[in-house]
Design a protein around this motif. Structure first.
Motif, PDB file in Angstrom:
ATOM      1  N   HIS A  65       0.827  -1.206   0.000  1.00 47.20           N
ATOM      2  CA  HIS A  65       0.000   0.000   0.000  1.00 47.20           C
ATOM      3  C   HIS A  65       0.862   1.257   0.000  1.00 47.20           C
ATOM      4  CE1 HIS A  65      -4.181  -1.373   0.263  1.00 47.20           C
ATOM      5  NE2 HIS A  65      -3.672  -2.437   0.842  1.00 47.20           N
ATOM      6  N   LEU A  66       1.988   1.214   0.711  1.00 46.07           N
ATOM      7  CA  LEU A  66       2.905   2.353   0.674  1.00 46.07           C
ATOM      8  C   LEU A  66       3.468   2.566  -0.729  1.00 46.07           C
ATOM      9  CD1 LEU A  66       5.000   2.219   3.985  1.00 46.07           C
ATOM     10  CD2 LEU A  66       3.281   3.903   3.319  1.00 46.07           C
ATOM     11  N   ALA A 101      -3.409  20.228  -4.647  1.00 42.43           N
ATOM     12  CA  ALA A 101      -3.119  20.359  -3.213  1.00 42.43           C
ATOM     13  C   ALA A 101      -3.928  19.352  -2.405  1.00 42.43           C
ATOM     14  CB  ALA A 101      -3.411  21.784  -2.748  1.00 42.43           C
ATOM     15  N   PHE A 102      -5.195  19.111  -2.804  1.00 45.94           N
ATOM     16  CA  PHE A 102      -6.026  18.133  -2.111  1.00 45.94           C
ATOM     17  C   PHE A 102      -5.421  16.743  -2.195  1.00 45.94           C
ATOM     18  CE2 PHE A 102      -9.190  14.771  -2.700  1.00 45.94           C
ATOM     19  CZ  PHE A 102      -9.798  14.771  -1.441  1.00 45.94           C
ATOM     20  N   PHE A 103      -5.024  16.331  -3.397  1.00 46.72           N
ATOM     21  CA  PHE A 103      -4.488  14.984  -3.560  1.00 46.72           C
ATOM     22  C   PHE A 103      -3.130  14.824  -2.873  1.00 46.72           C
ATOM     23  CE2 PHE A 103      -7.590  14.685  -7.085  1.00 46.72           C
ATOM     24  CZ  PHE A 103      -8.190  13.498  -6.703  1.00 46.72           C
ATOM     25  N   VAL A 104      -2.289  15.851  -2.943  1.00 47.14           N
ATOM     26  CA  VAL A 104      -1.003  15.783  -2.239  1.00 47.14           C
ATOM     27  C   VAL A 104      -1.234  15.651  -0.743  1.00 47.14           C
ATOM     28  CG1 VAL A 104       1.065  17.103  -1.628  1.00 47.14           C
ATOM     29  CG2 VAL A 104       0.316  17.007  -4.005  1.00 47.14           C
ATOM     30  N   PHE A 105      -2.122  16.494  -0.212  1.00 46.41           N
ATOM     31  CA  PHE A 105      -2.410  16.492   1.225  1.00 46.41           C
ATOM     32  C   PHE A 105      -2.995  15.152   1.662  1.00 46.41           C
ATOM     33  CE2 PHE A 105      -4.079  17.701   5.277  1.00 46.41           C
ATOM     34  CZ  PHE A 105      -3.378  18.830   5.672  1.00 46.41           C
ATOM     35  N   SER A 106      -3.943  14.627   0.875  1.00 42.62           N
ATOM     36  CA  SER A 106      -4.599  13.374   1.262  1.00 42.62           C
ATOM     37  C   SER A 106      -3.639  12.190   1.191  1.00 42.62           C
ATOM     38  CB  SER A 106      -5.822  13.110   0.381  1.00 42.62           C
ATOM     39  OG  SER A 106      -5.455  13.019  -0.983  1.00 42.62           O
ATOM     40  N   ILE A 107      -2.825  12.119   0.132  1.00 42.49           N
ATOM     41  CA  ILE A 107      -1.908  10.982  -0.012  1.00 42.49           C
ATOM     42  C   ILE A 107      -0.849  10.988   1.082  1.00 42.49           C
ATOM     43  CG2 ILE A 107      -0.157   9.929  -1.505  1.00 42.49           C
ATOM     44  CD1 ILE A 107      -1.856  10.963  -3.897  1.00 42.49           C
ATOM     45  N   VAL A 108      -0.317  12.181   1.386  1.00 40.93           N
ATOM     46  CA  VAL A 108       0.669  12.279   2.466  1.00 40.93           C
ATOM     47  C   VAL A 108       0.036  11.889   3.802  1.00 40.93           C
ATOM     48  CG1 VAL A 108       2.093  13.898   3.788  1.00 40.93           C
ATOM     49  CG2 VAL A 108       2.112  13.984   1.304  1.00 40.93           C
ATOM     50  N   GLY A 109      -1.214  12.311   4.022  1.00 40.51           N
ATOM     51  CA  GLY A 109      -1.918  11.934   5.251  1.00 40.51           C
ATOM     52  C   GLY A 109      -2.156  10.439   5.337  1.00 40.51           C
ATOM     53  N   ALA A 112       0.964   8.639   6.294  1.00 38.00           N
ATOM     54  CA  ALA A 112       1.256   8.758   7.722  1.00 38.00           C
ATOM     55  C   ALA A 112       0.436   7.753   8.529  1.00 38.00           C
ATOM     56  CB  ALA A 112       0.976  10.180   8.199  1.00 38.00           C
ATOM     57  N   PHE A 113      -0.843   7.591   8.168  1.00 33.39           N
ATOM     58  CA  PHE A 113      -1.693   6.642   8.890  1.00 33.39           C
ATOM     59  C   PHE A 113      -1.273   5.192   8.619  1.00 33.39           C
ATOM     60  CE2 PHE A 113      -4.820  10.249   8.781  1.00 33.39           C
ATOM     61  CZ  PHE A 113      -4.862  10.439  10.154  1.00 33.39           C
ATOM     62  N   VAL A 114      -0.885   4.887   7.380  1.00 30.74           N
ATOM     63  CA  VAL A 114      -0.425   3.536   7.058  1.00 30.74           C
ATOM     64  C   VAL A 114       0.875   3.229   7.802  1.00 30.74           C
ATOM     65  CG1 VAL A 114       0.434   2.032   5.214  1.00 30.74           C
ATOM     66  CG2 VAL A 114      -1.603   3.414   4.830  1.00 30.74           C
ATOM     67  N   LEU A 115       1.771   4.206   7.895  1.00 27.79           N
ATOM     68  CA  LEU A 115       2.996   4.010   8.667  1.00 27.79           C
ATOM     69  C   LEU A 115       2.683   3.765  10.145  1.00 27.79           C
ATOM     70  CD1 LEU A 115       5.326   6.695   7.049  1.00 27.79           C
ATOM     71  CD2 LEU A 115       5.649   4.212   6.992  1.00 27.79           C
ATOM     72  N   SER A 116       1.649   4.424  10.655  1.00 31.15           N
ATOM     73  CA  SER A 116       1.223   4.186  12.037  1.00 31.15           C
ATOM     74  C   SER A 116       0.695   2.756  12.193  1.00 31.15           C
ATOM     75  CB  SER A 116       0.133   5.185  12.450  1.00 31.15           C
ATOM     76  OG  SER A 116       0.612   6.506  12.367  1.00 31.15           O
ATOM     77  N   ALA A 117      -0.041   2.298  11.195  1.00 34.05           N
ATOM     78  CA  ALA A 117      -0.533   0.911  11.221  1.00 34.05           C
ATOM     79  C   ALA A 117       0.627  -0.079  11.172  1.00 34.05           C
ATOM     80  CB  ALA A 117      -1.485   0.674  10.043  1.00 34.05           C
ATOM     81  N   MET A 118       1.656   0.234  10.392  1.00 32.97           N
ATOM     82  CA  MET A 118       2.843  -0.629  10.335  1.00 32.97           C
ATOM     83  C   MET A 118       3.571  -0.647  11.673  1.00 32.97           C
ATOM     84  SD  MET A 118       4.419   0.213   6.572  1.00 32.97           S
ATOM     85  CE  MET A 118       5.657  -1.074   6.665  1.00 32.97           C
ATOM     86  N   ALA A 119       3.609   0.509  12.346  1.00 29.03           N
ATOM     87  CA  ALA A 119       4.236   0.566  13.669  1.00 29.03           C
ATOM     88  C   ALA A 119       3.471  -0.305  14.660  1.00 29.03           C
ATOM     89  CB  ALA A 119       4.294   2.011  14.150  1.00 29.03           C
ATOM     90  N   TYR A 120       2.136  -0.279  14.585  1.00 32.33           N
ATOM     91  CA  TYR A 120       1.323  -1.140  15.452  1.00 32.33           C
ATOM     92  C   TYR A 120       1.562  -2.614  15.125  1.00 32.33           C
ATOM     93  CZ  TYR A 120      -2.735  -3.469  17.433  1.00 32.33           C
ATOM     94  OH  TYR A 120      -3.543  -4.335  18.124  1.00 32.33           O
ATOM     95  N   GLY A 143      -9.046  -3.282   7.578  1.00 32.80           N
ATOM     96  CA  GLY A 143      -9.715  -2.226   8.334  1.00 32.80           C
ATOM     97  C   GLY A 143      -8.800  -1.045   8.605  1.00 32.80           C
ATOM     98  N   LEU A 144      -7.538  -1.316   8.982  1.00 32.45           N
ATOM     99  CA  LEU A 144      -6.578  -0.245   9.231  1.00 32.45           C
ATOM    100  C   LEU A 144      -6.293   0.556   7.959  1.00 32.45           C
ATOM    101  CD1 LEU A 144      -4.055  -2.101  11.593  1.00 32.45           C
ATOM    102  CD2 LEU A 144      -5.625  -0.254  12.214  1.00 32.45           C
ATOM    103  N   VAL A 145      -6.220  -0.151   6.816  1.00 32.55           N
ATOM    104  CA  VAL A 145      -5.969   0.538   5.549  1.00 32.55           C
ATOM    105  C   VAL A 145      -7.159   1.420   5.169  1.00 32.55           C
ATOM    106  CG1 VAL A 145      -5.737   0.173   3.060  1.00 32.55           C
ATOM    107  CG2 VAL A 145      -4.282  -1.090   4.638  1.00 32.55           C
ATOM    108  N   TRP A 146      -8.379   0.889   5.308  1.00 33.39           N
ATOM    109  CA  TRP A 146      -9.560   1.682   4.964  1.00 33.39           C
ATOM    110  C   TRP A 146      -9.707   2.889   5.881  1.00 33.39           C
ATOM    111  CZ3 TRP A 146     -11.470   1.692   0.471  1.00 33.39           C
ATOM    112  CH2 TRP A 146     -11.570   0.525  -0.298  1.00 33.39           C
ATOM    113  N   VAL A 147      -9.410   2.706   7.174  1.00 32.88           N
ATOM    114  CA  VAL A 147      -9.455   3.839   8.108  1.00 32.88           C
ATOM    115  C   VAL A 147      -8.414   4.881   7.714  1.00 32.88           C
ATOM    116  CG1 VAL A 147      -8.974   4.516  10.495  1.00 32.88           C
ATOM    117  CG2 VAL A 147     -10.439   2.561  10.040  1.00 32.88           C
ATOM    118  N   SER A 148      -7.222   4.422   7.302  1.00 33.26           N
ATOM    119  CA  SER A 148      -6.168   5.343   6.867  1.00 33.26           C
ATOM    120  C   SER A 148      -6.623   6.167   5.669  1.00 33.26           C
ATOM    121  CB  SER A 148      -4.897   4.557   6.505  1.00 33.26           C
ATOM    122  OG  SER A 148      -4.397   3.854   7.617  1.00 33.26           O
TER     123      SER A 148
END
Length: 204
Positions: A65-66, A101-109, A112-120, A143-148
């Motif tokens: 996914h990353l 700007a929307f797509f850059v902001f959303s993809i970067v966000g 970050a959430f996927v990296l948090s899921a990987m840390a978990y 579920g973690l990916v969809w939430v991200s």
């Protein structure tokens, strides 16, 4: 907002990396090669993870996914930069700029959430090795990916909708090669305190 008369801005000028035509040609070749290598590398990573059954684990699931997100991020920014390096008119409409700007902001966000899921995932693997397979089930990973994705798009949508209310006056030259929300704030003649507060809250 300023009370004086000002012309309505419909597009921005992206200055890019250099104004020298010879350097622009070299930069075009360099970034085109990097872009193609990035696409091939990420596609190969995703293909290997999908085809090799030994890699069907949560860690490689998140890595695929990353890779996809990296592919999306470069495809949102680099093609326009390559076009601007070759064209005389290096402009982008306000709507086009806000969309990018929307797509850059959303993809970067989302990244970050996927990296948090990987840390978990790594935390679970280290601290609960015997329960790891049960805790990190396929359903939880999806579920973690969809939430991200949901949180990333929601975060970007809120910031972009707030930015849609900005007024742009005389300043329309952007010293960047792509559109980002903070660079739009500096060009606006509106009060950006709400935009800045929302952006800081998003970052936190």
């Amino acid at each position: 907002m300023d009370s004086g008369n000002h012309s309505t801005i419909t597009e921005f000028i992206l200055l890019g990396l250099s104004a020298d035509p010879h350097i622009q040609a070299l930069l075009f070749v360099l970034f085109l090669e990097i872009y193609l290598l990035t696409i091939m590398g990420n596609l190969m990573m995703m293909m290997v993870i999908m085809t090799d059954s030994h890699l069907h684990t949560p860690m490689y699931f998140f890595l695929s996914h990353l890779s996809f997100l990296d592919l999306c991020l470069t495809s949102v920014t680099v093609p326009q930069m390559l076009e601007n390096l070759l064209s005389q008119k290096k402009s982008v409409s306000i709507d086009g700029c806000l969309t990018q700007a929307f797509f850059v902001f959303s993809i970067v966000g989302i990244e970050a959430f996927v990296l948090s899921a990987m840390a978990y995932d790594r935390y679970t693997a280290i601290c609960y090795p015997l329960l790891y397979d049960q805790m990190m089930s396929k359903q939880l990973c999806w579920g973690l990916v969809w939430v991200s994705w949901g949180l990333g798009f929601l975060d970007a949508l809120i910031n972009t909708l707030v930015a849609c209310n900005l007024d742009f006056c005389e300043a329309h030259v952007m010293p960047h090669f792509s559109c980002e929300l903070p660079s739009l704030f500096s060009l606006s003649c509106s009060d950006i305190s709400i935009n800045f507060t929302v952006l800081v809250c998003s970052a936190i």
